[in-house]
Design an enzyme around this catalytic site. Structure first.
Site, PDB file in Angstrom:
ATOM      1  N   ASP A 312      50.561  22.698 -28.932  1.00  0.00           N
ATOM      2  CA  ASP A 312      51.657  23.419 -28.259  1.00  0.00           C
ATOM      3  C   ASP A 312      51.610  24.904 -28.607  1.00  0.00           C
ATOM      4  O   ASP A 312      51.860  25.756 -27.760  1.00  0.00           O
ATOM      5  CB  ASP A 312      53.018  22.862 -28.689  1.00  0.00           C
ATOM      6  CG  ASP A 312      53.148  21.384 -28.386  1.00  0.00           C
ATOM      7  OD1 ASP A 312      52.518  20.915 -27.435  1.00  0.00           O
ATOM      8  OD2 ASP A 312      53.887  20.701 -29.131  1.00  0.00           O
TER       9      ASP A 312
HETATM   10  C1  26A Z   1      57.782  12.021 -23.291  1.00  0.00           C
HETATM   11  N1  26A Z   1      57.272  12.317 -24.614  1.00  0.00           N
HETATM   12  C2  26A Z   1      56.597  11.234 -25.270  1.00  0.00           C
HETATM   13  C3  26A Z   1      57.418  13.582 -25.164  1.00  0.00           C
HETATM   14  C4  26A Z   1      56.968  13.921 -26.472  1.00  0.00           C
HETATM   15  C5  26A Z   1      57.094  15.259 -26.896  1.00  0.00           C
HETATM   16  N2  26A Z   1      57.630  16.210 -26.127  1.00  0.00           N
HETATM   17  C6  26A Z   1      58.064  15.829 -24.917  1.00  0.00           C
HETATM   18  N3  26A Z   1      57.968  14.560 -24.433  1.00  0.00           N
HETATM   19  N4  26A Z   1      56.401  13.224 -27.485  1.00  0.00           N
HETATM   20  C7  26A Z   1      56.178  14.089 -28.483  1.00  0.00           C
HETATM   21  N5  26A Z   1      56.601  15.318 -28.132  1.00  0.00           N
HETATM   22  C8  26A Z   1      56.574  16.549 -28.919  1.00  0.00           C
HETATM   23  O1  26A Z   1      55.251  16.898 -29.153  1.00  0.00           O
HETATM   24  C9  26A Z   1      55.266  17.825 -30.217  1.00  0.00           C
HETATM   25  C10 26A Z   1      53.920  17.885 -30.852  1.00  0.00           C
HETATM   26  O2  26A Z   1      52.974  18.305 -29.937  1.00  0.00           O
HETATM   27  C11 26A Z   1      57.187  16.385 -30.299  1.00  0.00           C
HETATM   28  O3  26A Z   1      58.562  16.675 -30.263  1.00  0.00           O
HETATM   29  C12 26A Z   1      56.391  17.387 -31.149  1.00  0.00           C
HETATM   30  O4  26A Z   1      57.145  18.516 -31.514  1.00  0.00           O
END
Ligand code: 26A
Length: 357
Positions: A312
């Protein structure tokens, strides 16, 4: 807040990350049928995890949500108020925490707020050694509705943006909104950036992904997400370079702009493919290899704290540099720098006071 108008608008699922170190990683993951270094949506069988981990003495709470992390990353390079973030939250303390972190880091929150009993989403981050496994319960995040985009303060923010960033994760529920934003942005000459986010997005949401892709100018993903796309698209044994080239050449609504596909590989080189190299600074040039390989500076093992959020922050660094009018090479370099700064910290965070980029 400042009177700066946001030039980058990021859209996604706002989440609070609940991070716990576990001593016996493989056993813990097995208990919940989780994989190391994966990100999934919680099923019913996973839900007890949220009660369990908050009792772990090592628990920490960090702002998360992939696109919200990237928004804070982009903001790291820009004057406060240059980045806005759109997503749906509950009317609760978690949302307040996220708003405060955004504000502190210069990101303007344009949340849709769902009334109680809806709660802000959470992501359980299970850490064992350098591996992390993410389990997300979206809660209010998946109640996002398209009408939020039409609210005057949201519509005017979208209208003023130069760069729109959408996380692939949003496609699990928000394809209609993502399409509306991306179509309009692309038709009006803005840069639309999409992140694949996790292997399960190309795997299970390929239809939604391919519906959005024509309106995407820059696609970002890592090697496992690219491989998952290849598998889903019947390109099983294609090389990463071939996958990147195929995605770059996927149909495009605004044919006057090339599409870039950026594939990161953790500590290994980043690949960038362009559908049409040109003299434009934010593109590969005709004399570059296509795809072009960008080596990642080495990071000593003792500097690696937690890789969560590094992808990210790569995206954030890239977006911030683009917003500053930097070249493609500089933007990839800024992405690498922010990714490495993030790896040196716990969670999807960057060091303050700010490091020199
Ligand atoms: C729909 N899902 C599974 C998600 C996520 C996500 N952000 C949005 N939608 N699953 C994990 N994360 C975020 O990814 C970051 C790490 O790359 C987590 O909150 C974490 O900060």
């Amino acid at each position: 807040m400042s009177s700066v108008t946001p030039i980058v608008v990021s859209i996604g699922n706002p989440l609070l990350d609940i991070t716990v170190p576990v001593a016996d990683g493989p056993k813990y993951l097995e208990k919940y049928t989780l994989k190391a270094n994966d990100a999934i949506l919680a099923e019913d069988k996973h839900l007890p995890i949220y009660q369990e981990i908050v009792k772990n003495p090592g628990v920490t709470y960090v702002a998360g949500g992939a696109a919200q992390n990237a928004a804070r990353g982009a903001s790291y390079l820009l004057p406060a108020g240059s980045v806005a973030y759109i997503g749906s939250v509950g009317d609760d303390d978690l949302a307040k925490t996220l708003t405060d972190v955004n504000e502190k880091e210069g990101v303007v929150s344009k949340y849709q707020v769902q009334p109680a009993p809806s709660q802000t989403g959470a992501c359980a981050v299970i850490l064992s050694n350098h591996d992390r496994s993410l389990v997300t319960t979206l809660r209010a995040a998946e109640q996002f509705t398209k009408d939020h985009l039409a609210k005057p303060e949201v519509a005017s923010t979208l209208a003023a943006a130069k760069i729109i960033y959408i996380e692939g994760y949003f496609l699990t529920h928000g394809i209609e909104s993502a399409l509306e934003v991306a179509k309009h942005a692309s038709a009006t000459g803005r840069t639309v950036v999409l992140n694949l986010s996790a292997p399960f997005i190309p795997q299970f949401f390929k239809v939604q992904l391919e519906e959005l892709l024509p309106h995407v100018d820059v696609l970002i993903g890592n090697e496992s997400e690219a491989a998952a796309y290849a598998e889903a698209a019947g390109l099983g044994d294609a090389s990463l370079a071939q996958i990147a080239t195929t995605l770059a050449g996927f149909s495009k609504s605004n044919a006057s702009r090339p599409r870039l596909v950026i594939v990161t590989q953790g500590a290994d080189s980043t690949l960038v493919a362009s559908s049409s190299p040109s003299a434009s600074p934010a593109n590969l040039s005709a004399t570059d290899a296509n795809p072009k390989t960008y080596p990642v500076p080495k990071l000593p093992a003792d500097k690696i704290i937690d890789t969560n959020g590094a992808g990210d922050m790569f995206a954030g660094g890239f977006l911030g540099a683009l917003a500053l009018g930097k070249s493609l090479d500089e933007a990839v370099e800024a992405g690498h720098k922010l990714g490495q700064l993030c790896v040196g910290q716990n969670g999807a965070t960057l060091p303050f006071p700010k490091a020199q980029i």
